[in-house]
Design an enzyme around this catalytic site. Sequence first.
Site, PDB file in Angstrom:
ATOM      1  N   GLY A 162       2.742   4.644   5.059  1.00 41.07           N
ATOM      2  CA  GLY A 162       1.667   4.062   5.856  1.00 41.07           C
ATOM      3  C   GLY A 162       0.348   4.244   5.136  1.00 41.07           C
ATOM      4  N   LEU A 163      -0.687   3.652   5.675  1.00 43.48           N
ATOM      5  CA  LEU A 163      -2.015   3.745   5.070  1.00 43.48           C
ATOM      6  C   LEU A 163      -2.543   5.179   5.079  1.00 43.48           C
ATOM      7  CD1 LEU A 163      -3.678   0.627   6.761  1.00 43.48           C
ATOM      8  CD2 LEU A 163      -2.978   0.803   4.355  1.00 43.48           C
ATOM      9  N   SER A 164      -3.516   5.438   4.229  1.00 41.71           N
ATOM     10  CA  SER A 164      -4.226   6.712   4.277  1.00 41.71           C
ATOM     11  C   SER A 164      -4.884   6.845   5.648  1.00 41.71           C
ATOM     12  CB  SER A 164      -5.297   6.746   3.183  1.00 41.71           C
ATOM     13  OG  SER A 164      -6.037   7.942   3.241  1.00 41.71           O
ATOM     14  N   GLY A 165      -4.688   7.992   6.293  1.00 39.67           N
ATOM     15  CA  GLY A 165      -5.258   8.196   7.617  1.00 39.67           C
ATOM     16  C   GLY A 165      -4.386   7.696   8.750  1.00 39.67           C
ATOM     17  N   GLY A 171      -1.609   8.975   9.760  1.00 39.92           N
ATOM     18  CA  GLY A 171      -0.989  10.083  10.483  1.00 39.92           C
ATOM     19  C   GLY A 171       0.317  10.547   9.878  1.00 39.92           C
ATOM     20  N   LYS A 172       0.645  10.078   8.690  1.00 40.35           N
ATOM     21  CA  LYS A 172       1.913  10.438   8.042  1.00 40.35           C
ATOM     22  C   LYS A 172       2.098  11.952   7.935  1.00 40.35           C
ATOM     23  CE  LYS A 172       0.925   8.400   4.215  1.00 40.35           C
ATOM     24  NZ  LYS A 172      -0.444   7.988   4.625  1.00 40.35           N
ATOM     25  N   SER A 173       1.128  12.612   7.329  1.00 38.45           N
ATOM     26  CA  SER A 173       1.236  14.058   7.105  1.00 38.45           C
ATOM     27  C   SER A 173       1.225  14.828   8.417  1.00 38.45           C
ATOM     28  CB  SER A 173       0.099  14.547   6.205  1.00 38.45           C
ATOM     29  OG  SER A 173       0.212  14.002   4.906  1.00 38.45           O
ATOM     30  N   SER A 177       2.953   5.315  -0.615  1.00 40.84           N
ATOM     31  CA  SER A 177       4.014   4.504  -1.243  1.00 40.84           C
ATOM     32  C   SER A 177       3.874   3.034  -0.837  1.00 40.84           C
ATOM     33  CB  SER A 177       5.403   5.044  -0.903  1.00 40.84           C
ATOM     34  OG  SER A 177       5.551   5.386   0.448  1.00 40.84           O
TER      35      SER A 177
END
Length: 201
Positions: free
Chosen positions: A35-38, A40-42, A109
């Site tokens: 997903g995009l930066s920000g 919420g992936k991490s 990615s």
Amino acid sequence: MAQHDENVVWHAHPVTREAREHLQGHRGAVLWFTGLSGSGKSTVAGALEQALHQLGVSSYLLDGDNVRHGLCRDLGFSDDDRKENIRRVGEVARLMVDAGLVVLTAFISPHRAERQMVRDMLGEGRFIEVFVDTPLAICEARDPKGLYKKARAGELRNFTGIDAEYQVPLHADIHLDGEQLVTHLTRQLLDLLRQQDIIKP
């Protein structure tokens, strides 16, 4: 990239993946958060790691920023470097899956081809693509690292979502709404892991 040396042969281990999985009481697999930066992936991956730990599941979180401090410290953000970054992480994740771990990877990615490359590495039933779908406007409003602000100001080039493309997954194994509560998203992921017989019901 160095070519494969025909004198280097694969050495089979006496303890199999199946034996390790039996000992640990769950299967090894990769949940690939994209997903995009920000988006919420991490955050979601970290919450899932905590939940798995509490359930006694052996897991490990590979974070996009963290690997660039060591394993991928020599790489930049060109298309070739991004591809090599994902290849390296995929290989590490594959070894961890062979050890019987549930591996969580949080990487932008942005390209479908690289995500498919890792899926092919892992094999059937071992790769779960998790699309954390959060609108660009929301990601930009969150901007936890101040990267969108830099990209908009022209201080950061080749930034995904601004001047570099993010290719949305066409067939993600699970599609998460990144605006939902993290607790809700974690439950969805645990349900999926149980449905796929990776962890016990």
